[in-house]
Write an enzyme that holds these catalytic residues in place. Structure first.
Site, PDB file in Angstrom:
ATOM      1  N   SER A  10       0.798  -1.221   0.000  1.00 38.49           N
ATOM      2  CA  SER A  10       0.000   0.000   0.000  1.00 38.49           C
ATOM      3  C   SER A  10       0.839   1.284   0.000  1.00 38.49           C
ATOM      4  CB  SER A  10      -0.931  -0.087   1.200  1.00 38.49           C
ATOM      5  OG  SER A  10      -1.783   0.992   1.256  1.00 38.49           O
ATOM      6  N   ALA A  43     -10.400   9.378   7.511  1.00 39.61           N
ATOM      7  CA  ALA A  43      -9.827  10.660   7.094  1.00 39.61           C
ATOM      8  C   ALA A  43      -8.690  10.449   6.100  1.00 39.61           C
ATOM      9  CB  ALA A  43      -9.334  11.425   8.315  1.00 39.61           C
ATOM     10  N   ASN A  44      -7.975   9.321   6.218  1.00 36.45           N
ATOM     11  CA  ASN A  44      -6.842   9.061   5.324  1.00 36.45           C
ATOM     12  C   ASN A  44      -7.259   8.745   3.882  1.00 36.45           C
ATOM     13  OD1 ASN A  44      -7.718   6.366   5.330  1.00 36.45           O
ATOM     14  ND2 ASN A  44      -6.300   5.765   6.945  1.00 36.45           N
ATOM     15  N   ASP A  60      -2.940   6.410  -3.062  1.00 35.50           N
ATOM     16  CA  ASP A  60      -1.781   5.791  -2.414  1.00 35.50           C
ATOM     17  C   ASP A  60      -1.216   4.720  -3.353  1.00 35.50           C
ATOM     18  OD1 ASP A  60      -3.653   3.789  -2.102  1.00 35.50           O
ATOM     19  OD2 ASP A  60      -2.988   3.229  -0.099  1.00 35.50           O
ATOM     20  N   ASP A  63      -6.133   2.406  -3.124  1.00 44.71           N
ATOM     21  CA  ASP A  63      -7.378   2.253  -2.374  1.00 44.71           C
ATOM     22  C   ASP A  63      -7.623   3.429  -1.422  1.00 44.71           C
ATOM     23  OD1 ASP A  63      -5.483   1.588  -0.489  1.00 44.71           O
ATOM     24  OD2 ASP A  63      -6.463  -0.253   0.177  1.00 44.71           O
ATOM     25  N   THR A  84      -0.485  -1.307  12.339  1.00 40.14           N
ATOM     26  CA  THR A  84       0.462  -1.566  11.254  1.00 40.14           C
ATOM     27  C   THR A  84       1.913  -1.266  11.614  1.00 40.14           C
ATOM     28  OG1 THR A  84       0.287   0.665  10.361  1.00 40.14           O
ATOM     29  CG2 THR A  84      -1.289  -0.944   9.524  1.00 40.14           C
ATOM     30  N   ARG A 140      -0.446   5.449  18.659  1.00 38.79           N
ATOM     31  CA  ARG A 140      -0.854   6.678  17.975  1.00 38.79           C
ATOM     32  C   ARG A 140      -1.596   7.588  18.941  1.00 38.79           C
ATOM     33  NH1 ARG A 140       1.206   5.949  13.255  1.00 38.79           N
ATOM     34  NH2 ARG A 140       0.724   4.072  12.055  1.00 38.79           N
ATOM     35  N   SER A 181      -1.114   1.182  17.238  1.00 40.69           N
ATOM     36  CA  SER A 181      -1.227   1.091  15.784  1.00 40.69           C
ATOM     37  C   SER A 181      -1.454  -0.361  15.371  1.00 40.69           C
ATOM     38  CB  SER A 181       0.063   1.609  15.138  1.00 40.69           C
ATOM     39  OG  SER A 181       0.179   1.094  13.831  1.00 40.69           O
TER      40      SER A 181
HETATM   41  C1  16G Z   1      -4.368   0.149   7.143  1.00 38.98           C
HETATM   42  C2  16G Z   1      -5.846   0.061   6.856  1.00 38.98           C
HETATM   43  C3  16G Z   1      -6.539   1.387   7.144  1.00 38.98           C
HETATM   44  C4  16G Z   1      -6.206   1.884   8.524  1.00 38.98           C
HETATM   45  C5  16G Z   1      -4.722   1.875   8.764  1.00 38.98           C
HETATM   46  C6  16G Z   1      -4.454   2.175  10.222  1.00 38.98           C
HETATM   47  C7  16G Z   1      -6.865  -1.251   5.075  1.00 38.98           C
HETATM   48  C8  16G Z   1      -7.015  -1.464   3.611  1.00 38.98           C
HETATM   49  N1  16G Z   1      -6.052  -0.272   5.453  1.00 38.98           N
HETATM   50  O1  16G Z   1      -3.740   1.025   6.246  1.00 38.98           O
HETATM   51  O2  16G Z   1      -7.920   1.201   7.021  1.00 38.98           O
HETATM   52  O3  16G Z   1      -6.665   3.196   8.693  1.00 38.98           O
HETATM   53  O4  16G Z   1      -4.192   0.603   8.458  1.00 38.98           O
HETATM   54  O5  16G Z   1      -3.111   1.982  10.509  1.00 38.98           O
HETATM   55  O6  16G Z   1      -7.439  -1.953   5.890  1.00 38.98           O
HETATM   56  P1  16G Z   1      -2.541   2.330  11.950  1.00 38.98           P
HETATM   57  O7  16G Z   1      -3.299   1.470  12.930  1.00 38.98           O
HETATM   58  O8  16G Z   1      -1.095   2.013  11.864  1.00 38.98           O
HETATM   59  O9  16G Z   1      -2.795   3.796  12.166  1.00 38.98           O
HETATM   60 MG    MG Z   2      -3.616   1.343   0.249  1.00 37.42          MG
END
Ligand code: 16G
Ligand code: MG
EC number: 5.4.2.3
Length: 514
Positions: A64, A343-344, A276, A280, A472, A477, A470
């Site tokens: 992504s 928002a993203n 991005d 998506d 990811t 956060r 987070s």
């Molecule tokens: C991923 C998710 C997105 C979410 C983000 C939060 C998908 C396709 N994308 O990018 O929806 O806002 O993670 O990430 O599911 P964070 O928890 O690191 O802020």
């Molecule tokens: Mg993406």
């Protein structure tokens, strides 16, 4: 299961000893060089999931908006949704099993989920433009093949296009044709019909600048362009011909830095948008006559779309969910019409089959004005990718609505004003010590954190602040908003300190200033 073959092939995609990864908010994501074994094993898992659901399953290779060196993989469930939560756990177990335990984990999953191993399996695969993606998707294919699954490799696709393919294949072609032309034709036909309904008076040629993050969006938009060029002319930037993927460009960069991408020249009041790296997410922006940058994020996109739909609806209640498209998508499915955006810039609108049918019928029966409105709605439904949030589809919906309502980008922006806000990250030893409730707006643990946040928030006007681990990255956060940017910045800093102290911060204490 031919366990001998699995062991043999698995050794060719061996797992680095001790490496632990987690199927997070959007699948696995890390440095590309650590992912070969994960890809192979996700190929295996996709076959089991396909046998269990007796449906086609998707596997998308992408990271992504993350840097070019990263990669990732996620599975797509039968109706284009994200993988079911219990299977996310299986994915994590399988990815982390050491070589010698792999077979046992595979058998465990099959037994737990009562998978009929005699059932046929079909998997569709897509990938983004990262240099590592082609080889990694080949590893997925190896996994699918060794478990006896059939597959179709779509090659380069945006993530939402793969979701679309899965959805089409599992709905017997009723939703659309599971080919790239099928996707282009379905969306473009709806778009062109809609924009034809826009009043022609003073119709300046509709054009839009698109920053494609040097990713797959550029390739696909270029292929698609001539299908909808009657209604919209797009000018592509960061199309991958020279720059690096997601580097100083793309929706995530624009949203988090609140500035335009590099490589795009913007004249005042021109409408611009950024995708991005896997197309998506979408955000819009413009420069006003004084050269100030204005971001139009997912919240404003949702407002534009829902206020347009609201003209046909009586009431629009608002719900909040945890972070992550899968939670929002799920919630939106509970309603006849559900509009969701982060928002993203992740989001779409979903329409229940019942409502879709009703609208189609009324479009045929009603007279003039109402019939026109119903026709419009029918095209809007066709234009939204019902399988997933999709930057290309969202862009066409937005462009159609702006044309139909005769709105400029500034008029759209003026629908409401955002409160100043600030987002920060805090490093802690183990982010799981923070647990939350109320759609991630209240911290339940560690003890005392929510009380500390409440006390800090009281010091500022029109203020709110939230913290969450987070999904990811290995960080916590922090989000804060208040009546001025200075206050929002202070509050965010103070909340970061509270997190650092109460949730086991590591490294340097958060410093004020940005
Ligand atoms: C991923 C998710 C997105 C979410 C983000 C939060 C998908 C396709 N994308 O990018 O929806 O806002 O993670 O990430 O599911 P964070 O928890 O690191 O802020
Ligand atoms: Mg993406």
């Amino acid at each position: 299961m031919d366990l001998g073959a699995i062991t043999k092939y698995s050794a060719l995609h061996a797992k680095p000893n001790g490496l632990i990864l987690q199927y997070g908010t959007a699948g696995f994501r890390t440095k590309a060089e650590h992912l070969d074994h994960v890809m192979f094993r996700m190929g295996l898992l996709a076959v089991l999931r396909s046998k269990q659901t007796k449906s086609t399953i998707g596997v998308m290779v992408t990271a992504s908006h993350n840097p070019e060196e990263d990669n990732g993989v996620k599975l797509v469930d039968p109706l284009g949704e994200m993988l079911a939560p219990s299977w996310e756990e299986h994915a994590t177990c399988l990815a982390n099993a050491e070589e010698q335990d792999m077979q046992r984990v595979l058998i465990d999953i099959s037994e737990k989920e009562a998978v009929n191993l005699q059932q046929d399996a079909f998997v569709v695969i897509g990938r983004d433009t990262r240099p590592s993606s082609e080889k990694l998707s080949q590893s997925v294919i190896d996994g699918v093949t060794v478990l006896g699954g059939q597959f179709h490799d779509y090659g380069l696709l945006t993530t939402p296009q793969l979701h679309y393919m899965v959805y089409c294949r599992n709905t017997g072609g009723r939703y659309g044709k599971a080919t790239i032309e099928g996707y282009y034709q379905k969306l473009s036909k709806a778009f062109v019909e809609l924009t034809k309904q826009a009043s022609c008076s003073g119709d300046e040629y509709r054009s839009l600048k698109v920053d494609c993050a040097n990713g797959i969006g550029a390739l696909k938009l270029r292929e698609m362009e001539h299908y909808f060029s009657q209604g919209l002319s797009v000018q592509l930037f960061n199309d991958g011909s020279k720059g690096k993927l997601n580097h100083l460009c793309g929706a995530d960069f624009v949203k988090s830095h609140q500035k335009p991408p590099q490589g795009m020249e913007i004249k005042s009041n021109e409408r611009c948008c950024s995708f991005d790296g896997d197309a998506d997410r979408i955000v819009y922006y413009y420069h006003d006559a004084d050269g100030h940058f204005h971001l139009i994020d997912g919240d404003k996109i949702a407002t534009l779309i829902s206020s347009f739909l609201k003209e046909l609806l009586v009431e629009v209640p608002v719900y909040c969910t945890k972070t992550g498209v899968k939670h929002l998508h799920h919630k939106a499915q509970e309603f006849d019409i559900g509009v969701y955006f982060e928002a993203n810039g992740h989001g779409t609108a979903l329409f229940s089959t019942a409502v879709e049918m009703k609208i189609k019928q009324s479009a045929e029966q009603l007279e003039d004005k109402k019939r026109k409105a119903a026709k419009m709605l029918e095209n809007i439904i066709d234009l939204f990718n019902q399988a997933a949030g999709d930057a290309i589809s969202d862009m066409l919906v937005i462009e159609a609505i702006l044309a139909l309502k005769g709105l400029t980008v500034q008029q759209w922006d003026a629908l409401y004003t955002d409160l100043p806000n600030r987002q920060l990250k805090v490093q802690v030893a183990d982010r799981r010590v923070i647990s939350t409730t109320d759609a991630e707006r209240q911290a339940v643990t560690p003890p005392g954190l929510q009380e500390a946040i409440n006390d800090l928030v009281k010091k500022y006007k029109l203020s709110r602040a939230f913290v969450r681990p987070s999904g990811t990255e290995d960080v916590v956060r922090v989000y804060a908003e208040a009546d001025s940017q200075e206050s929002a910045d202070h509050l965010a800093h103070e909340v970061s300190l509270a997190v650092f102290q109460l949730a086991g911060g590591i490294g340097e204490r958060p410093q004020p200033g940005f």
